[in-house]
Design a protein around this motif. Structure first.
Motif, PDB file in Angstrom:
ATOM      1  N   CYS A 121       0.796  -1.182   0.186  1.00  0.00           N
ATOM      2  CA  CYS A 121      -0.082  -0.053  -0.097  1.00  0.00           C
ATOM      3  C   CYS A 121       0.897   1.173  -0.046  1.00  0.00           C
ATOM      4  O   CYS A 121       0.343   2.562  -0.277  1.00  0.00           O
ATOM      5  CB  CYS A 121      -0.882   0.028   1.154  1.00  0.00           C
ATOM      6  SG  CYS A 121      -0.186   0.069   2.721  1.00  0.00           S
ATOM      7  N   TYR A 125      -0.871   5.731  -1.382  1.00  0.00           N
ATOM      8  CA  TYR A 125      -1.254   7.184  -0.877  1.00  0.00           C
ATOM      9  C   TYR A 125      -0.479   8.346  -1.663  1.00  0.00           C
ATOM     10  O   TYR A 125      -1.163   9.279  -2.022  1.00  0.00           O
ATOM     11  CB  TYR A 125      -0.776   7.297   0.719  1.00  0.00           C
ATOM     12  CG  TYR A 125      -1.135   6.078   1.507  1.00  0.00           C
ATOM     13  CD1 TYR A 125      -2.429   5.960   1.756  1.00  0.00           C
ATOM     14  CD2 TYR A 125      -0.140   5.048   1.831  1.00  0.00           C
ATOM     15  CE1 TYR A 125      -2.853   4.697   2.464  1.00  0.00           C
ATOM     16  CE2 TYR A 125      -0.810   3.874   2.324  1.00  0.00           C
ATOM     17  CZ  TYR A 125      -1.840   3.905   2.808  1.00  0.00           C
ATOM     18  OH  TYR A 125      -2.436   2.565   3.278  1.00  0.00           O
ATOM     19  N   GLU A 166      -3.557  -6.135  -1.146  1.00  0.00           N
ATOM     20  CA  GLU A 166      -4.171  -5.051   0.019  1.00  0.00           C
ATOM     21  C   GLU A 166      -5.300  -4.253  -0.629  1.00  0.00           C
ATOM     22  O   GLU A 166      -5.521  -4.223  -2.182  1.00  0.00           O
ATOM     23  CB  GLU A 166      -3.201  -4.007   0.446  1.00  0.00           C
ATOM     24  CG  GLU A 166      -1.970  -4.708   1.323  1.00  0.00           C
ATOM     25  CD  GLU A 166      -1.268  -3.647   1.929  1.00  0.00           C
ATOM     26  OE1 GLU A 166      -2.084  -2.585   2.617  1.00  0.00           O
ATOM     27  OE2 GLU A 166      -0.114  -3.406   1.794  1.00  0.00           O
ATOM     28  N   CYS A 269      -6.166   0.034   5.719  1.00  0.00           N
ATOM     29  CA  CYS A 269      -5.706  -0.938   4.650  1.00  0.00           C
ATOM     30  C   CYS A 269      -5.967  -2.362   5.252  1.00  0.00           C
ATOM     31  O   CYS A 269      -5.770  -2.400   6.459  1.00  0.00           O
ATOM     32  CB  CYS A 269      -4.106  -0.769   4.149  1.00  0.00           C
ATOM     33  SG  CYS A 269      -2.945  -1.137   5.487  1.00  0.00           S
TER      34      CYS A 269
HETATM   35 ZN   LIG Z   1      -1.038  -1.601   4.072  1.00  0.00          ZN
END
Ligand SMILES: [Zn+2]
Length: 305
Positions: A121, A125, A166, A269
């Motif tokens: 992940c 972002y 994820e 997440c």
């Molecule tokens: Zn994550």
């Protein structure tokens, strides 16, 4: 021999994993890989109704983004960076002298702009931040890939290079907490389909150092992290095969993820360790998928991979 060696030895001797000479770094056989891809497909089938946006990244990420994320502050002991030779011919001769003498030739290398992704992940972002204000319905991203953590071990589920699937949710506090709650229920159902005994536990990340102990305690107190744990090594605590992580405003603040009202977005997440789930299947049901229970075979082998 430690408590973990028998599990690893069995997977190696049955040809499911391939020894590389480095603890935690293994090749995968065709049979192992087939099961892993079916497990991944199963998690994505569970998520299909959510309409997540798919993103895939290489197993490396931007060093600048990595530094900004706080990973090197919180988990320096797990980080891996890419260093390359950027010197001239005399520097190359020095490198070869060290190499030929069996010495550490790392000093002849220089840092690059690339680090190894520690979780699937992390590149999401900053990628979302480039898209501007978070829409009212929030964002949901399906991301997967190889991750690296420097923790060499003979524990078969503690690999240095492994894959995570994820699902990242960005939005209001209520949106992300509802999403995490939903996935905790789904994960139990998923383990049930796989015929794996399981439990959900409050957990903490392995923060570094003495200050890290406080962070870990705080994380537990606020129940920011839950794990789906499954027994893999007899006589040892069960292994975390899934995690459900509420980050609060941490990534929102770090990357300037803003909601329409100007407030900072919350994120969470949900991650599944694909090698861990696959190893758990082989440990629970045996090394020969042809002999696995019909119900499990029906669930995994009816999926388009
Ligand atoms: Zn994550």
């Amino acid at each position: 021999m430690d408590a973990f060696t028998p599990a690893l030895d069995l997977l190696l001797s049955d040809g499911l994993l391939i020894e590389s000479g480095v603890n935690g770094l293994y090749g995968r056989s065709g049979v192992f890989e087939d099961v892993l891809q079916r497990v991944e497909a199963l998690t994505r089938t569970v998520a299909a109704q959510d309409g997540a946006m798919v993103m895939r990244f290489p197993p490396g990420m931007s060093r600048a983004a990595f530094e900004r994320s706080g990973y090197i502050k919180n988990f320096p002991h797990l980080a891996g960076v890419v260093r390359c030779f950027c010197g001239d011919e005399p520097a190359h001769r020095a490198l070869m002298r060290s190499c030929d003498a069996g010495e550490d030739w790392g000093a002849e290398l220089a840092s690059t702009d690339v680090v190894l992704a520690p979780a699937a992940c992390y590149p999401v972002y900053p990628a979302l931040a480039q898209r501007g204000v978070v829409p009212d319905q929030g964002w949901l991203v399906d991301v997967a890939g190889y991750c690296f953590r420097h923790e060499p071990s003979r524990e078969v589920t503690r690999m240095q290079w492994f894959r995570m699937q994820e699902f990242v949710r960005v939005g209001t506090e209520a949106q992300v907490l509802a999403f995490r709650q939903e996935w905790m229920a789904r994960a139990g159902a998923l383990a049930q389909v796989l015929g794996l005994p399981h439990e959900l536990e409050v957990a903490n990340d392995p923060f570094f150092g003495r200050a890290g102990k406080l962070q870990a305690d705080g994380q537990r107190e606020k129940a920011l992290k839950f794990e789906l744990v499954i027994p893999v090594n007899p006589g040892a605590p069960p292994t975390a095969c899934g995690s459900f992580n509420y980050h609060g405003e941490h990534f929102g603040r770090t990357w300037g993820l803003q909601l329409a009202d100007g407030s900072t977005a919350h994120t969470c997440c949900v991650g599944f360790g694909l090698e861990r789930l696959t190893v758990a299947l082989f440990r629970q049901h045996g090394s020969w998928p042809g002999h696995w229970p019909d119900e499990l075979r029906g669930a995994l082998w009816s999926l388009p991979c």
